[in-house]
Write a protein that holds these residues in place. Structure first.
Motif, PDB file in Angstrom:
ATOM      1  N   ALA A   1      23.454  79.015 -48.965  1.00 59.84           N
ATOM      2  CA  ALA A   1      23.128  77.859 -49.803  1.00 59.84           C
ATOM      3  C   ALA A   1      21.681  77.483 -49.555  1.00 59.84           C
ATOM      4  CB  ALA A   1      24.049  76.682 -49.488  1.00 59.84           C
ATOM      5  N   MET A   2      20.954  77.169 -50.597  1.00 64.93           N
ATOM      6  CA  MET A   2      19.570  76.694 -50.499  1.00 64.93           C
ATOM      7  C   MET A   2      18.682  77.622 -49.663  1.00 64.93           C
ATOM      8  SD  MET A   2      19.268  73.898 -52.278  1.00 64.93           S
ATOM      9  CE  MET A   2      20.269  72.583 -53.006  1.00 64.93           C
ATOM     10  N   GLY A   3      18.927  78.930 -49.739  1.00 66.24           N
ATOM     11  CA  GLY A   3      18.104  79.886 -49.022  1.00 66.24           C
ATOM     12  C   GLY A   3      18.467  80.089 -47.568  1.00 66.24           C
ATOM     13  N   ALA A   4      19.534  79.431 -47.090  1.00 68.96           N
ATOM     14  CA  ALA A   4      19.987  79.573 -45.707  1.00 68.96           C
ATOM     15  C   ALA A   4      21.309  80.331 -45.680  1.00 68.96           C
ATOM     16  CB  ALA A   4      20.146  78.207 -45.051  1.00 68.96           C
TER      17      ALA A   4
ATOM     18  N   ALA B   1      31.457  72.592 -43.016  1.00 69.40           N
ATOM     19  CA  ALA B   1      31.157  71.375 -43.778  1.00 69.40           C
ATOM     20  C   ALA B   1      29.873  70.731 -43.273  1.00 69.40           C
ATOM     21  CB  ALA B   1      32.319  70.401 -43.690  1.00 69.40           C
ATOM     22  N   ALA B   2      29.709  70.676 -41.945  1.00 73.04           N
ATOM     23  CA  ALA B   2      28.492  70.093 -41.378  1.00 73.04           C
ATOM     24  C   ALA B   2      27.272  70.903 -41.803  1.00 73.04           C
ATOM     25  CB  ALA B   2      28.596  70.041 -39.860  1.00 73.04           C
ATOM     26  N   TRP B   3      27.386  72.216 -41.813  1.00 70.74           N
ATOM     27  CA  TRP B   3      26.270  73.076 -42.222  1.00 70.74           C
ATOM     28  C   TRP B   3      25.935  72.853 -43.695  1.00 70.74           C
ATOM     29  CZ3 TRP B   3      25.589  77.153 -45.705  1.00 70.74           C
ATOM     30  CH2 TRP B   3      24.430  77.921 -45.526  1.00 70.74           C
ATOM     31  N   LEU B   4      26.939  72.735 -44.563  1.00 70.16           N
ATOM     32  CA  LEU B   4      26.693  72.503 -45.984  1.00 70.16           C
ATOM     33  C   LEU B   4      26.086  71.120 -46.227  1.00 70.16           C
ATOM     34  CD1 LEU B   4      29.927  74.131 -47.427  1.00 70.16           C
ATOM     35  CD2 LEU B   4      27.583  74.926 -47.820  1.00 70.16           C
ATOM     36  N   CYS B   5      26.457  70.148 -45.409  1.00 72.62           N
ATOM     37  CA  CYS B   5      25.805  68.844 -45.487  1.00 72.62           C
ATOM     38  C   CYS B   5      24.330  68.967 -45.105  1.00 72.62           C
ATOM     39  CB  CYS B   5      26.505  67.842 -44.564  1.00 72.62           C
ATOM     40  SG  CYS B   5      28.088  67.237 -45.172  1.00 72.62           S
TER      41      CYS B   5
END
Length: 394
Positions: free
Chosen positions: A341-344, A379-383
């Motif tokens: 997501a978002m390049g990560a 979930a924490a990573w996606l936040c």
């Protein structure tokens, strides 16, 4: 002209009015993309240039001459909403009737909210057109000028040009049988990538305007054109615009059609392999899945976490998807699930519970969803990437 932005106008929309044409008007509404974000991103690029950071990121021309005195560069005049007006007023004695032109490239690297907004807006747009093989960059153009410095030119990139303030025209010339025979052509290359560019420095745009197609737009409008189209810009008073340039990796290469209708979800292995070959990113550290999730743009560093500080949350945690930006996943060679997501990129256990939670949780429908214990780290990573917002525990 006032360069202060008006209120945001959701929802996001980016519409090319003439499908299949080499140039077209564009209508757009993208919350998070406006005068303030573009100005701050441009100032950050000028600040990086002034600090001596390697690479050509920004330039200022006054009366057609490069202005190398950094005291006059935009970032010296503040990154707040009044900065553009202060800078134009301070520059006025230097400009006279000769015009000014400020330009910064790859600006999404310097402003995370702008980067996130562009990924969310461009994902459905590029999903329709296909994915480019070269890099994708956001550029800011600000000033008051009769024609783009360098004159009529063309590059190996498709463009979407969004007018944020003021009024601007773009003049386009035919794809074939032009320029006139004997016209001197100056070859150049884009910074970093070296993608070929061509300029017609001896050709006065006013002298050939009879053969041009002209589009004019104000705030909320803009233009798009295909790679290799001859063009030149013109402002009608001070104007600010943001351009998204999607480069071809090789001249004439077609975009890669998407595997489905939406750039989101599980990516078929064969398509991901083809995209890696299309972009040359198959064996790079920034692999094809991460690159695809940022649409080929280099990301800005993530902002403050949208997750409880210092932990993985607790019972009753809920999240809500806040963007239409793509979240992509694929099984890796070890049988784990790679999520981008978002390049990560991150890797999580490939379990039924993770898969069953991931797809609905990243659907931008505004519905808060519970986070199972096995999904809290993800979930924490996606936040952290700006995809999800944490909701208070029940």
């Amino acid at each position: 002209m006032s360069v202060h932005p008006g209120p945001e106008r959701p929802p996001t929309a980016l519409v090319r009015e003439r499908d299949g044409a080499s140039c077209s008007p564009v209508r757009w509404t993208v919350p998070g993309v406006g005068v303030g974000s573009a100005w701050r991103a441009m100032c950050a690029a000028f600040a990086a240039q002034a600090s001596g950071t390697p690479g050509q990121r920004a330039k200022l021309l006054v009366q057609g001459v490069p202005e190398e005195r950094t005291a006059w560069w935009p970032h010296r005049w503040g990154g707040d909403e009044a900065g553009p007006q202060r800078w134009l007023a301070a520059l006025a004695p230097l400009v006279g009737d000769g015009g000014c032109f400020a330009y910064a490239r790859d600006v999404q690297r310097y402003h995370r909210p702008l980067f996130e907004a562009l990924v969310g807006a461009l994902a459905p747009y590029l999903a329709r057109l296909g994915m480019p093989g070269g890099p994708v960059e956001a550029e800011v153009f600000f000033g008051d000028y009769r024609c783009t410095p360098g004159g009529i030119h063309r590059e190996r990139c498709a463009n979407v040009h969004l007018v944020l303030a003021g009024t601007k025209s773009m003049h386009f010339w035919p794809d074939s049988g032009w320029p006139p025979p004997g016209t001197p052509v100056r070859a150049d290359g884009a910074p970093d990538s070296g993608a070929p560019e061509e300029y017609l420095p001896g050709l006065d745009p006013a002298a050939v305007m009879g053969g041009a197609q002209t589009l004019t737009a104000g705030k909320g409008g803009g233009f798009s054109w295909t790679a290799g189209t001859w063009h030149v810009g013109e402002t009608h008073g001070p104007a600010l615009a943001l351009n998204i340039a999607a480069y071809e990796r090789t001249t004439g290469a077609d975009p890669l059609p998407l595997w489905g209708e939406r750039l989101h979800g599980e990516v078929p292995p064969a398509w991901l392999t083809a995209y890696g070959e299309h972009t040359g990113s198959r064996d790079t550290e920034w692999g094809p899945l991460a690159r695809l999730s940022a649409l080929g743009m280099r990301p800005a560093p993530p902002g403050p976490p949208r997750w409880p500080e210092g932990g993985k949350g607790g019972p009753g945690d809920r999240v809500r998807c806040r963007t239409a930006a793509p979240v992509l996943w694929a099984e890796d060679r070890r049988g784990h699930l790679s999520v981008a997501a978002m390049g990560a990129l991150t890797t999580v256990p490939h379990t039924a519970e993770v898969r069953d939670w991931l797809a609905p949780a990243t659907r931008p429908d505004g519905v808060p969803r519970a986070v199972p214990p096995s999904c809290r780290t993800l979930a924490a990573w996606l936040c952290r990437q700006g995809i999800l917002d944490h909701r208070e525990s029940a």
